[in-house]
Design an enzyme around this catalytic site. Structure first.
Site, mmCIF file in Angstrom:
data_model
loop_
_atom_site.group_PDB
_atom_site.id
_atom_site.type_symbol
_atom_site.label_atom_id
_atom_site.label_comp_id
_atom_site.label_asym_id
_atom_site.label_seq_id
_atom_site.Cartn_x
_atom_site.Cartn_y
_atom_site.Cartn_z
ATOM 1 N N CYS A 1 15.713 -34.325 -17.839
ATOM 2 C CA CYS A 1 14.757 -34.661 -19.001
ATOM 3 C C CYS A 1 15.725 -34.921 -20.156
ATOM 4 O O CYS A 1 16.963 -34.592 -20.087
ATOM 5 C CB CYS A 1 13.621 -33.727 -19.158
ATOM 6 N N CYS B 1 15.090 -27.952 -27.012
ATOM 7 C CA CYS B 1 14.416 -29.005 -26.853
ATOM 8 C C CYS B 1 13.454 -29.445 -28.287
ATOM 9 O O CYS B 1 12.503 -28.566 -28.361
ATOM 10 C CB CYS B 1 14.071 -29.286 -25.582
ATOM 11 N N HIS C 1 9.913 -15.733 -18.550
ATOM 12 C CA HIS C 1 10.831 -16.930 -18.822
ATOM 13 C C HIS C 1 11.295 -16.820 -20.072
ATOM 14 O O HIS C 1 10.617 -16.792 -21.293
ATOM 15 C CB HIS C 1 9.826 -18.173 -18.296
ATOM 16 N N GLU D 1 11.559 -19.464 -22.038
ATOM 17 C CA GLU D 1 10.980 -20.334 -23.154
ATOM 18 C C GLU D 1 9.707 -19.853 -23.483
ATOM 19 O O GLU D 1 9.312 -19.774 -24.770
ATOM 20 C CB GLU D 1 10.774 -21.764 -22.376
ATOM 21 N N SER E 1 14.422 -22.373 -11.278
ATOM 22 C CA SER E 1 13.702 -23.303 -12.360
ATOM 23 C C SER E 1 12.392 -23.483 -12.055
ATOM 24 O O SER E 1 11.531 -23.929 -10.919
ATOM 25 C CB SER E 1 14.214 -24.672 -11.816
ATOM 26 N N SER E 2 11.529 -23.094 -13.084
ATOM 27 C CA SER E 2 10.059 -23.425 -13.198
ATOM 28 C C SER E 2 9.565 -24.623 -12.767
ATOM 29 O O SER E 2 8.597 -24.581 -11.906
ATOM 30 C CB SER E 2 9.666 -22.860 -14.576
ATOM 31 N N ASN E 3 10.266 -25.692 -13.470
ATOM 32 C CA ASN E 3 9.443 -27.054 -13.450
ATOM 33 C C ASN E 3 9.613 -27.483 -11.928
ATOM 34 O O ASN E 3 8.910 -27.972 -11.291
ATOM 35 C CB ASN E 3 9.949 -27.768 -14.306
ATOM 36 N N SER F 1 15.970 -30.107 -14.082
ATOM 37 C CA SER F 1 17.470 -29.377 -14.652
ATOM 38 C C SER F 1 18.483 -29.843 -13.464
ATOM 39 O O SER F 1 19.392 -29.286 -13.273
ATOM 40 C CB SER F 1 17.267 -28.323 -14.888
#
Ligand code: SF4
Length: 385
Positions: free
Chosen positions: A26, A121, A149, A151, A287-289, A350
């Protein structure tokens, strides 16, 4: 930001790959990687540290390590290198998901200028700004995210500096929180149920009267929306409000969802309409996403979450990550379908595209009668696609 979410068919003959319309890096991740490598090039004489993993991708982090970057914390915030060893001459890069105000303060006290090498970001900052705006209107901030997490910790820290804040991990926790909004559960129980997830001095009676929901940007957009809708409805019912005066108790924060997360998830939902045999999702295991993309896929068909092509051991065996119980598992005969075998492929925000390409090449190698990849690329170029 293409609006067409139809997957791209790569027809190799005995193997058909449906590639998600949006996948992989992204804006936020690309930007963070670019700044990191530029920082390395521009500062050959300095010690350069990354606060924690730049992004949740082992290959990218390994590349950075090889270029001399060292990591100060692991992804759970555990210190690997003590801040006490740092000097004002060192560079510390803040990763794409940002950091807590406390960490920023600690680094600034040492004399490190965190603003200069900050790759947070803009879409994460947008969530922080929106939290700040609704805090000024006396709303408590409910963060939908994974409590550990980076973030979510960063967003929580920024939100809690402006207003009371509480983290909900999922709909079950949102349901539990609703019982404190309505008074169905005694306030004293809240502090046990949400241990480590509420801001200092949180007052259950006062601080759940006006709320707004923001999220860790990589959560499933549909889950965040469902949680926000549910909590809004709880407020409407409890205070006998309608949509017209809902803002008395519930802040509208729909504009904080990250476009990349939304597009990657929407592309997977569209890809899943294809009648395929299996799906492969490429990305870092923490990776969460990426795990959310796997979650969407496994509702429909076998889904193999792999970190690279090396996990495809042969045409018979694949080593994949089960993120529910955090284990790598071996599966046999994962390609045992009638030809053409149809595989859906996507990757997390990512994950470098080169990894997806390597996965496709490995799969093609099991089908000697396939059209070779280079021919496929020529065909695409000649059709102007
Ligand atoms: S997923 Fe969205 S918020 Fe997160 S780094 Fe990428 S663009 Fe930014």
């Amino acid at each position: 930001m293409k609006k067409d979410f139809t997957p791209t068919l790569l027809d190799f003959g005995p193997l058909q790959i449906y590639l998600a319309r949006h996948f992989g890096f992204c804006y936020g991740v690309e930007n963070a990687i670019e700044i990191s490598f530029r920082t390395i090039d521009e500062n050959p004489d300095k010690r350069i540290f990354l606060l924690s993993e730049m992004i949740h991708n082992p290959q990218v982090n390994e590349d950075l390590r090889e270029r001399g970057i060292r990591f100060l914390q692991d992804t759970y915030g555990k210190q690997i290198i003590s801040f006490e060893t740092l000097t004002a001459d060192d560079i510390v890069i803040i990763p794409a998901f940002g950091t807590t105000l406390e960490t920023e303060r600690k680094l600034n006290e040492i004399g490190i200028r965190t603003e200069k090498y900050n790759t947070t970001c803009p879409f994460v900052e947008k969530v922080w700004n929106r939290s700040g705006q609704i805090a000024k209107k006396d709303y408590t901030i409910i963060i939908h995210g994974k409590p550990k997490h980076e973030e979510t910790r960063a967003t929580f820290s920024h939100a809690a500096s402006n207003a009371p804040a509480v983290i909900v991990n999922d709909m079950t926790e949102a349901g539990n929180l609703a019982k404190y909004i309505t008074g169905e559960k005694p306030a004293s129980q809240f502090y046990k149920d949400f241990d480590g997830q509420f801001s200092p001095g949180f007052d259950v009676q006062n601080d759940l009267q006006r709320v707004g929901v923001v999220n860790q940007t990589t959560m499933l957009a549909s889950d965040t929306q469902a949680i926000a809708d549910f909590l809004k409805q709880t407020m409407l019912n409890h205070y006998a409000l309608t949509d017209i005066n809902a803002e008395d108790r519930f802040a509208d924060t729909r504009d904080t969802l990250c476009y990349a997360t939304y597009e990657n998830q929407a592309a997977v939902s569209c890809m899943l309409k294809t009648n395929a045999d299996l799906s492969i999702v490429v990305g870092g295991y923490n990776s969460s996403n990426t795990s959310h993309l796997v979650e969407l896929c496994e509702e429909k068909l076998p889904a193999y979450f792999i970190s690279s092509e090396e996990k495809i051991l042969s045409a018979k065996e694949i080593l994949y990550y089960n993120f529910h119980n955090k284990q790598e598992l071996l599966t046999a005969n994962y390609l045992s379908f009638n030809e053409p075998v149809k595989i859906l492929i996507t990757s997390g925000a990512s994950c470098p595209d080169a990894l997806v390409e390597a996965v496709i090449k490995k799969l093609i190698s099991f089908y000697p009668d396939s059209i070779i990849l280079e021919r496929m690329i020529e065909q695409f170029q000649s059709t102007g696609l």
